[in-house]
Design an enzyme around this catalytic site. Structure first.
Site, mmCIF file in Angstrom:
data_model
loop_
_atom_site.group_PDB
_atom_site.id
_atom_site.type_symbol
_atom_site.label_atom_id
_atom_site.label_comp_id
_atom_site.label_asym_id
_atom_site.label_seq_id
_atom_site.Cartn_x
_atom_site.Cartn_y
_atom_site.Cartn_z
ATOM 1 N N HIS A 121 54.359 77.850 27.847
ATOM 2 C CA HIS A 121 54.242 77.788 29.310
ATOM 3 C C HIS A 121 53.596 76.471 29.742
ATOM 4 O O HIS A 121 54.088 75.795 30.653
ATOM 5 C CB HIS A 121 53.420 78.990 29.799
ATOM 6 C CG HIS A 121 53.093 78.968 31.245
ATOM 7 N ND1 HIS A 121 53.869 79.595 32.193
ATOM 8 C CD2 HIS A 121 52.061 78.396 31.925
ATOM 9 C CE1 HIS A 121 53.330 79.414 33.389
ATOM 10 N NE2 HIS A 121 52.231 78.689 33.251
ATOM 11 N N GLU A 122 52.508 76.102 29.099
ATOM 12 C CA GLU A 122 51.793 74.875 29.483
ATOM 13 C C GLU A 122 52.606 73.627 29.145
ATOM 14 O O GLU A 122 52.613 72.661 29.921
ATOM 15 C CB GLU A 122 50.410 74.831 28.840
ATOM 16 C CG GLU A 122 49.477 75.935 29.318
ATOM 17 C CD GLU A 122 49.315 76.018 30.838
ATOM 18 O OE1 GLU A 122 49.383 74.980 31.526
ATOM 19 O OE2 GLU A 122 49.122 77.143 31.349
ATOM 20 N N HIS A 170 55.123 73.102 31.852
ATOM 21 C CA HIS A 170 54.567 72.431 33.046
ATOM 22 C C HIS A 170 54.610 70.915 32.873
ATOM 23 O O HIS A 170 54.966 70.188 33.799
ATOM 24 C CB HIS A 170 53.112 72.851 33.286
ATOM 25 C CG HIS A 170 52.937 74.130 34.039
ATOM 26 N ND1 HIS A 170 53.516 74.369 35.266
ATOM 27 C CD2 HIS A 170 52.218 75.242 33.741
ATOM 28 C CE1 HIS A 170 53.166 75.572 35.693
ATOM 29 N NE2 HIS A 170 52.381 76.129 34.782
ATOM 30 N N GLU A 172 55.404 78.142 38.515
ATOM 31 C CA GLU A 172 54.897 79.036 37.474
ATOM 32 C C GLU A 172 56.032 79.827 36.826
ATOM 33 O O GLU A 172 56.070 79.988 35.609
ATOM 34 C CB GLU A 172 53.842 79.986 38.047
ATOM 35 C CG GLU A 172 52.539 79.308 38.400
ATOM 36 C CD GLU A 172 51.852 78.663 37.203
ATOM 37 O OE1 GLU A 172 51.861 79.246 36.101
ATOM 38 O OE2 GLU A 172 51.297 77.569 37.373
#
Length: 145
Positions: free
Chosen positions: A7-8, A11, A71
């Site tokens: 997920h990070e 980003h 997100e």
């Protein structure tokens, strides 16, 4: 852990921090111009109330929904990275079930948050998993050098 790291990384790959900064600057500039225009108009007596309403509108109508979109995008890209790296994608859903349980139901309503609700994430991840190649069961090749 693979869910969070994926997920990070997503980003970073999607350049979300720069998008967020640009959007905040654009919103701020728009509000400043509106404030200046209202200050020199015949409606200056309504300036404070109008600016408060516009500020709330920008926050809840633009910035928060856009944050939730980022997100969700990071969740989907992170899931793909996780799966391609050999991790079991279904574990991402387990993570969000655990997060929902740990929050004890105290999360703010999705409309008021920069993040999707736990239930939205669980649903979106579950749907995305259906589109991924079947998990092979092989363990990821994670070596420490």
């Amino acid at each position: 852990m693979a869910t969070v790291i994926g997920h990070e990384i997503a980003h970073v790959l999607a350049d979300h921090s720069n998008e967020r900064l640009s959007q905040s600057q654009l919103a701020g500039a728009g509000l400043q111009l509106t404030n200046i225009a209202l200050g020199s108009s015949e409606y200056s007596e309504y300036r404070q109330m109008t600016m408060a309403a516009l500020g709330l509108g920008v926050q809840y109508g633009v910035l928060l929904p856009y944050g939730r979109t980022q997100e969700s995008e990071a969740d989907m890209v992170g899931l793909e990275l996780m799966a391609k790296s050999g991790f079991q994608p279904q574990q991402s859903v387990s993570l969000w079930h655990n997060m929902a349980k740990a929050s004890g139901g105290t999360a703010p309503p999705e409309l008021l948050s920069t993040h999707p609700s736990h239930n939205t994430r669980i649903s979106d991840l579950s749907n995305k998993i259906k589109t991924l190649p079947a998990y092979s069961g092989e363990k990821p090749n994670c070596q420490i050098y």
